[in-house]
Design an enzyme around this catalytic site. Structure first.
Site, short mmCIF file in Angstrom:
data_model
loop_
_atom_site.label_atom_id
_atom_site.label_comp_id
_atom_site.label_asym_id
_atom_site.label_seq_id
_atom_site.Cartn_x
_atom_site.Cartn_y
_atom_site.Cartn_z
N TYR A 54 19.00 25.96 24.86
CA TYR A 54 19.23 27.37 24.55
C TYR A 54 20.42 27.91 25.34
CZ TYR A 54 18.98 32.37 24.65
OH TYR A 54 19.34 33.69 24.59
N ARG B 111 20.19 35.06 18.24
CA ARG B 111 21.55 35.37 18.69
C ARG B 111 22.60 35.11 17.62
NH1 ARG B 111 22.12 37.49 24.11
NH2 ARG B 111 20.03 37.27 24.98
N GLY C 283 21.49 30.63 27.07
CA GLY C 283 21.46 31.16 28.42
C GLY C 283 21.19 30.13 29.49
N ALA D 13 17.46 46.11 26.88
CA ALA D 13 16.98 47.11 25.92
C ALA D 13 17.37 48.53 26.30
CB ALA D 13 15.46 47.01 25.75
N SER D 14 18.48 48.67 27.02
CA SER D 14 18.95 50.00 27.41
C SER D 14 20.30 50.36 26.77
CB SER D 14 19.05 50.11 28.94
OG SER D 14 17.78 50.02 29.54
N ASN E 69 14.69 37.15 20.42
CA ASN E 69 15.89 36.85 21.20
C ASN E 69 16.89 36.01 20.39
OD1 ASN E 69 17.36 37.07 23.68
ND2 ASN E 69 16.86 34.95 24.14
#
Length: 607
Positions: free
Chosen positions: A209, A390, A211, A262-263, A388
């Site tokens: 993955y 991408r 990351g 999530a901001s 998640n």
């Protein structure tokens, strides 16, 4: 036995330190072949991956990949910073001794690439030609062709970036491992993602993955980079970076900032001017995830995005939330989608929040590769795409990418903002003039806790500077380093805290967000330049209502404006107690930070 020397000769890789490193790890991993890659190899490797089934076609010039179902996100609990000095241990960096971790990784990687090709990826996490090149250069070794293709999109790849650097490069080794047999999430978990920071070595085992496997991105671009910055006088942060130009005056401002998950960080980074202000202002994209920041010889705070691409979360990305992203992933741009839903007959992709869910289920597979039409009734409502999932695209594909995004001199930073999703206590924007109070605000950045974070209602999950998962050295030193770097800047960068997520008693958002978020940023730059005065509060300077450009806003937003331009003193006093407990975790925190905390607390008590 592969002839490593011949392969390196044919690739034009002349750096003897790199050659020795490649030969050493080829011997350990036992790879059957070695191949040095550059960006020009992309088309050939795409065809190779399509032929092997590691990629699937996703329409014209787009591609789809699916990772192992237990390997779909960063594994923070398996991510370790290792050094030879226990003084490097912090609260969040999951420190372990290098002498313990290096032998463990060598053992896991020994022979683990047999039957595979070891790809050599020379890369640069910076615009080429600048003073930070020696900290930005690396060579990733991987046995996974999809990792190569994603790295080509996320970094600058080629031997010319490292041949002249001697031993000034990060040694980054990634071995995928036998994914179905690694015990993910069990006491026998064999995955380890280790940054040996004081040796500038990254050793990741047990994932494909992004990351965990694109080592130039988070492991180097953030974790190793921040350690190097601590030792060499610059900052490396999980920050977005954008530019705003006033077409009427020609003035331009650049703003960077950190936001917990999530901001709204990526949506802000890729924002456009709202329709009502589009004739006056133009917004340019520099980066959505990482910024390297330093003070130049003239005392100017500068920064650049070290990445060459965008590794974006697909969920909820659509024409309204992020039209720039949608333009960046159009057909024909070489985009790679990961873990979204895929139609094996039409090659279409879809994810939650993209638009209406397809009603014809023929050919649709979910992110695990399971046929959606065959789902049991109890599973009918499960997500089609992984939350998640991408998309990977290059910066050059972003329609409003800044013309100077690849300039190694970076851009002047005029503002540093922090923002965490919270339904109360934080107003729309509050400016902070004092450097120590600005750093203090960043260290106490938080967002509403979620069930996954085991949060309590009303208590924020603190995420200092949005770097909590990426810290590589102790938080007290981190705070001091921020004071040192920003304290040298003479160009008056201003701090601010923003919040697009206040809710009313009925649960609705009080601010429309998205492109309208440009309005408070414009006010911030006017405040920095002395064009408006704002309203002093104990926690910073808020805009006076008449100072904001309100042209084109609807009546409901205008009616809610007074609420989001005030602070709840009692709620803030409660918050200060939580902040004190949070900061008390960090032994040796600079006294300037505690003084800032006491100043704000006293101002609230006196209000």
């Amino acid at each position: 036995m592969v002839d490593v020397e011949r392969v390196l000769d044919e690739a034009g890789l002349t750096n003897t330190y790199v050659r020795d490193y490649v030969a050493h790890w080829a011997g350990i991993t036992g790879a059957d072949n070695v191949e040095v890659v550059s960006a020009s190899d992309d088309a050939r490797l795409i065809e190779l991956a399509l032929a092997s089934g590691e990629l699937l076609p996703a329409g014209e010039g787009s591609y789809y990949s699916r990772s192992y179902f237990k390997d779909t996100a960063r594994a923070e609990e398996r991510t370790i910073v290792a050094t030879s000095n226990e003084a490097d241990k912090g609260t969040y960096n999951n420190w372990r001794p290098a002498a313990e971790m290096k032998p463990k990784l060598v053992e896991l990687m020994t022979g683990a690439s047999q039957g595979k090709t070891m790809y050599v990826i020379p890369y640069l996490m910076a615009p080429a030609g600048g003073p930070l090149d020696k900290f930005a250069a690396g060579v990733e070794l991987t046995d996974n062709v999809n990792v190569v293709l994603q790295m080509i999109r996320m970094a600058r790849v080629g031997v010319d970036y490292i041949n002249h650097l001697g031993d000034d490069f990060v040694k980054a080794v990634h071995v995928t491992g036998d994914l179905p047999n690694l015990g993910q999430g069990t006491p026998d978990d064999k995955r380890y993602f280790v940054t040996v920071a004081d040796e500038r070595t990254i050793l990741h085992f047990g994932s494909s993955y992004g990351g965990n496997a694109l080592l130039g991105k988070i492991a180097h671009g953030l974790r190793q980079g921040s350690y190097d910055g601590w030792k060499n006088g610059f900052l490396v942060e999980q920050f977005m970076l954008l530019g705003i130009t006033d077409k009427g005056t020609g003035k331009k401002w650049n703003i960077c900032g950190g936001f917990p998950s999530a901001s709204g960080k990526t949506n802000l980074a890729m924002t456009l001017a709202p329709d009502a202000l589009g004739d006056r202002y133009y917004v340019e994209f520099y980066g959505d995830d990482i910024a390297w920041i330093w003070v130049d010889d003239n005392g100017v705070l500068r920064g650049f995005n070290p990445e060459n691409g965008v590794f974006g979360v697909a969920k909820d990305t659509n024409e309204k939330t992020n039209p720039t992203a949608i333009e960046s992933i159009k057909p024909g741009l070489g985009v790679i989608y990961t873990n979204v839903a895929y139609n094996e007959k039409t090659q279409a992709v879809w994810w939650e929040g993209r638009g209406d869910k397809p009603t014809d289920l023929d050919g649709w597979l979910d992110w695990k590769g399971e046929r959606i039409a065959d789902r049991a009734e109890a599973d009918a409502g499960a997500d089609w795409a992984h939350p998640n999932s991408r998309f990977t695209t290059t910066l050059a594909n972003v329609p409003n990418v800044a013309g100077d995004y690849d300039d190694h001199e970076g851009v002047e930073i005029h503002g540093i903002i922090f923002g965490g999703r919270t339904r109360d206590r934080e107003p729309l924007i509050r400016a902070i003039n004092d450097v120590a109070e600005g750093v203090y605000d960043g260290l106490t950045l938080g967002a509403e806790a979620t069930a996954a974070a085991d949060g309590l209602e009303g208590v924020l999950r603190y995420d200092p500077m949005s770097m909590r998962p990426f810290m590589s050295y102790p938080e007290a030193d981190y705070g001091q380093h921020w004071l040192n770097v920003i304290g040298k800047a003479t160009n008056n960068p201003i701090f601010a805290h923003v919040n697009w997520f206040q809710r009313g008693d009925d649960g609705r958002f009080l601010w429309p967000g998205y492109r309208e978020n440009l309005r408070p940023l414009l006010w911030l730059m006017q405040y920095r330049n002395g064009e408006v005065t704002g309203v002093e509060t104990p926690v910073g300077v808020l805009p006076a209502r008449e100072e904001l450009n309100l042209e084109g806003l609807d009546e409901q937003t205008l009616a809610d404006l007074d609420t989001i331009l005030t602070i709840d003193t009692e709620r803030w006093q409660q918050e200060m107690g939580y902040r004190e407990k949070h900061l008390a975790q960090f032994d040796g925190l600079p006294e300037e930070i505690w003084e800032a905390h006491r100043r704000v607390a006293k101002a609230l008590d006196d209000a």
